[in-house]
Design an enzyme around this catalytic site. Sequence first.
Site, short mmCIF file in Angstrom:
data_model
loop_
_atom_site.label_atom_id
_atom_site.label_comp_id
_atom_site.label_asym_id
_atom_site.label_seq_id
_atom_site.Cartn_x
_atom_site.Cartn_y
_atom_site.Cartn_z
N GLU A 175 8.77 -10.15 -65.03
CA GLU A 175 9.54 -9.01 -65.52
C GLU A 175 8.64 -7.89 -66.04
O GLU A 175 8.78 -6.74 -65.63
CB GLU A 175 10.49 -9.49 -66.62
CG GLU A 175 11.26 -8.34 -67.25
CD GLU A 175 12.24 -8.78 -68.31
OE1 GLU A 175 12.39 -9.99 -68.55
OE2 GLU A 175 12.86 -7.89 -68.91
N ASP A 185 8.96 -10.48 -76.30
CA ASP A 185 9.71 -10.78 -75.09
C ASP A 185 8.79 -10.78 -73.87
O ASP A 185 8.82 -9.84 -73.09
CB ASP A 185 10.82 -9.71 -74.92
CG ASP A 185 11.76 -10.02 -73.77
OD1 ASP A 185 11.71 -11.15 -73.26
OD2 ASP A 185 12.52 -9.13 -73.39
N ARG A 211 16.47 -9.98 -63.37
CA ARG A 211 14.99 -10.02 -63.34
C ARG A 211 14.47 -10.87 -62.18
O ARG A 211 13.49 -11.61 -62.33
CB ARG A 211 14.43 -10.55 -64.66
CG ARG A 211 15.00 -9.89 -65.90
CD ARG A 211 14.78 -8.42 -65.91
NE ARG A 211 15.38 -7.77 -67.06
CZ ARG A 211 15.48 -6.46 -67.21
NH1 ARG A 211 15.03 -5.64 -66.27
NH2 ARG A 211 16.02 -5.95 -68.28
N LYS A 235 22.73 -18.90 -74.80
CA LYS A 235 22.21 -17.67 -75.40
C LYS A 235 23.34 -17.12 -76.26
O LYS A 235 24.34 -16.64 -75.73
CB LYS A 235 21.81 -16.68 -74.30
CG LYS A 235 21.42 -15.29 -74.79
CD LYS A 235 20.90 -14.41 -73.64
CE LYS A 235 20.57 -13.01 -74.12
NZ LYS A 235 19.97 -12.15 -73.07
N GLU A 253 21.48 -10.04 -77.77
CA GLU A 253 21.68 -8.93 -76.82
C GLU A 253 23.15 -8.82 -76.39
O GLU A 253 23.46 -8.75 -75.20
CB GLU A 253 20.75 -9.10 -75.61
CG GLU A 253 19.28 -9.07 -76.01
CD GLU A 253 18.29 -9.08 -74.86
OE1 GLU A 253 18.59 -9.71 -73.84
OE2 GLU A 253 17.23 -8.45 -75.01
N TRP A 312 15.60 -0.86 -79.29
CA TRP A 312 15.18 -2.25 -79.08
C TRP A 312 14.10 -2.75 -80.04
O TRP A 312 13.61 -3.88 -79.89
CB TRP A 312 14.71 -2.43 -77.64
CG TRP A 312 15.75 -2.04 -76.64
CD1 TRP A 312 15.92 -0.81 -76.08
CD2 TRP A 312 16.78 -2.87 -76.11
NE1 TRP A 312 16.98 -0.83 -75.21
CE2 TRP A 312 17.53 -2.09 -75.21
CE3 TRP A 312 17.14 -4.22 -76.30
CZ2 TRP A 312 18.62 -2.59 -74.50
CZ3 TRP A 312 18.22 -4.71 -75.59
CH2 TRP A 312 18.95 -3.90 -74.71
N ARG A 363 10.96 -6.23 -85.36
CA ARG A 363 11.57 -7.18 -84.42
C ARG A 363 10.84 -8.51 -84.30
O ARG A 363 11.50 -9.56 -84.24
CB ARG A 363 11.73 -6.50 -83.05
CG ARG A 363 12.16 -7.46 -81.97
CD ARG A 363 12.61 -6.76 -80.73
NE ARG A 363 12.55 -7.68 -79.60
CZ ARG A 363 12.83 -7.35 -78.36
NH1 ARG A 363 13.20 -6.10 -78.08
NH2 ARG A 363 12.76 -8.22 -77.39
C1 GCU Z 1 14.85 -9.82 -71.74
C2 GCU Z 1 15.32 -9.44 -70.37
C3 GCU Z 1 16.78 -9.70 -70.20
C4 GCU Z 1 17.10 -11.14 -70.56
C5 GCU Z 1 16.56 -11.46 -71.94
C6 GCU Z 1 16.69 -12.92 -72.33
O1 GCU Z 1 15.40 -8.99 -72.70
O2 GCU Z 1 15.05 -8.06 -70.16
O3 GCU Z 1 17.11 -9.43 -68.86
O4 GCU Z 1 18.45 -11.37 -70.54
O5 GCU Z 1 15.20 -11.14 -72.00
O6 GCU Z 1 15.67 -13.60 -72.32
O7 GCU Z 1 17.77 -13.37 -72.65
#
Ligand code: GCU
Length: 608
Positions: free
Chosen positions: A342, A314, A111, A231, A235, A472, A285
């Site tokens: 983004e 987000d 991003r 993190k 995801e 998503w 979500r």
């Molecule tokens: C969004 C973003 C991702 C990023 C994620 C995050 O989903 O599109 O690129 O990794 O946020 O904040 O971890």
Amino acid sequence: MNLWLRKLKTEVPFTLKTPAEVARFELENNLPGFCFELCEQPGMGDTYRIESRGTGSYILTGGSTGLLYGAYRLIEDHLTGGSTCAPVSSAPKYSLRMINCWDNADGGIERGYAGRSLFFRNGRLDYSRDRIRTLARLLASAGLNVLCINNVNVHDPAQLLLEDYLPDLAALADLFRPFGVRLMVSVDFSQPMRHGVSTADPLDPAVRAWWKETAARVYAAVPDLAGFLVKADSEGRPGPFTYGRNHADGANMLAEALSPFGGMVVWRCFVYNCRQDWRDTKTDRPKAAWEHYAFLDGKFADNVILQVKHGPFDFQVREPLSPLLLGMKKTKLAMELQLAQEYTGHQIDLYTMIPMWKELYEELPADNIMSLAAVSNLGDDENYTGHPLAAVNLYTYGLLAWDPETDAEEAVTRWCRLTYDFTTEQEQTLVSLLLSSRRTYEKYTAPLGIGWMITPHDHYGPNPSGYEYDLWGTYHKANRNAVGIDRTHAGTGYLDQYPDEIRAKYEDPAVCPDLLLLFYHRLPYDFIMRDGRTLIQRIYDDHFEGLAETRTMAEKLLVLPFPEPDASVIRDRMNRQLYNAREWCDIINTFFHRLSGIPDARGRIIYD
Ligand code: GCU
């Protein structure tokens, strides 16, 4: 010299080692003819006090970093035509004022809209020392003090913590230290498994031992590292859930490893089901962060900070404040903002964020959080932020992190004045364009808080159903009669996560603020808004207005006397924004017109 530093004289020599030395150097070089006495008082930390001893003569008192912030305050006041009305005492609201870079070891930036990484190339830390010094100076002058240099999605997990890599990390930290900026690194929760440990279970003794040894090694190289950013279970990233553990187990394990060195674990709360079936109406979500964390309130170690995105989705153009930021009174929290544009125009479209951040504080008691973090908008483009005017977001973020009471207009004006030499009229034009840019962008993109009608993955330009049947959890469910999700008690129950006074503001569509109407409610197109327009008419009007405002913005912006190379970049990006705004306006209006069959009451062109 770059950005808002362009009026500062001479580079800071690499030989200076402490913030107090830099403070003295900056004052002597940028305010010649003035007289300063600097009194360093270590206990004062970032705080400073400026007293006058008569015209042009000041006593500056503070910790080493306090002297630095006080020095920039004096210089900037002077450059912006104000005078520091001594005595002034100033202390930051938040002790950690963080920037999170999403830079990958290969030099790419997730991003990123301003070029490639300023830190990494070909898998190594490899950078221009001059540019790093300028960056450090930029951060310090904006009051920012923690920089996480690598992506939260740690694609090359072995790297930063490896023995042979640590000298490079230490050398980078040395460049930032004189500017009061401490580094932080993102770590991968499964990292021990790449080093011969068979599991990453946070309660396993071998895992705990691995992290302790690693922390000792890293802190031997960089003793003032701010900590680790994580993190986990998000995801596709590894995390404690794999082992049936919760996130307090995970974060506290790392906290124990960092605690002897005074390091913090910054643990992100961006956890949700990213493999949702669009047919599933039970899962909503925006409820996810609360469901994963609220019950753990009070269970985190002292050196853990939970980092919560400002909204429950987000970084959309408009989201309500995340309920988690209101609900965890016994836990240290950081609010996460995103300077990288983004979803907000990729640093092509103009989008000044401080008005949006100020809205968050209307519902967020400032004492609920103890830190701010923002995803970086930086890269190795000549101007550092891709669009020269996107730098306003980095600078004003710094002012906000120092003092959330900062006035948006004053902050933007200060930035303009530091950056360009404009007449009062030109400056007022630019300030008002910047301050209104977010509303303009909002008008031509997804309507009334619904979010997400953006091109999938890339996140620039319109695609009304691009995320509609995806995994998503980002659905608007527009059909021929209605649009939006009911998130009230009668619907998904998301609104129940808030305190009563907030719930009361949004529960009833008759009182819910228009700009979040479709976030909270599912409404028919002929729903009558408070101003008497139907919902569909409001959608059409906003989009035509957004496009018209963009055209006016272009006319006003392009006659301002920006210096080169800014002028060319601004012209090019403004033209791209005009194209983008027209695409958004026509595609969103056409989408709703085709679905609803309802014509525009004012007979403007919508494409059948
Ligand atoms: C969004 C973003 C991702 C990023 C994620 C995050 O989903 O599109 O690129 O990794 O946020 O904040 O971890």
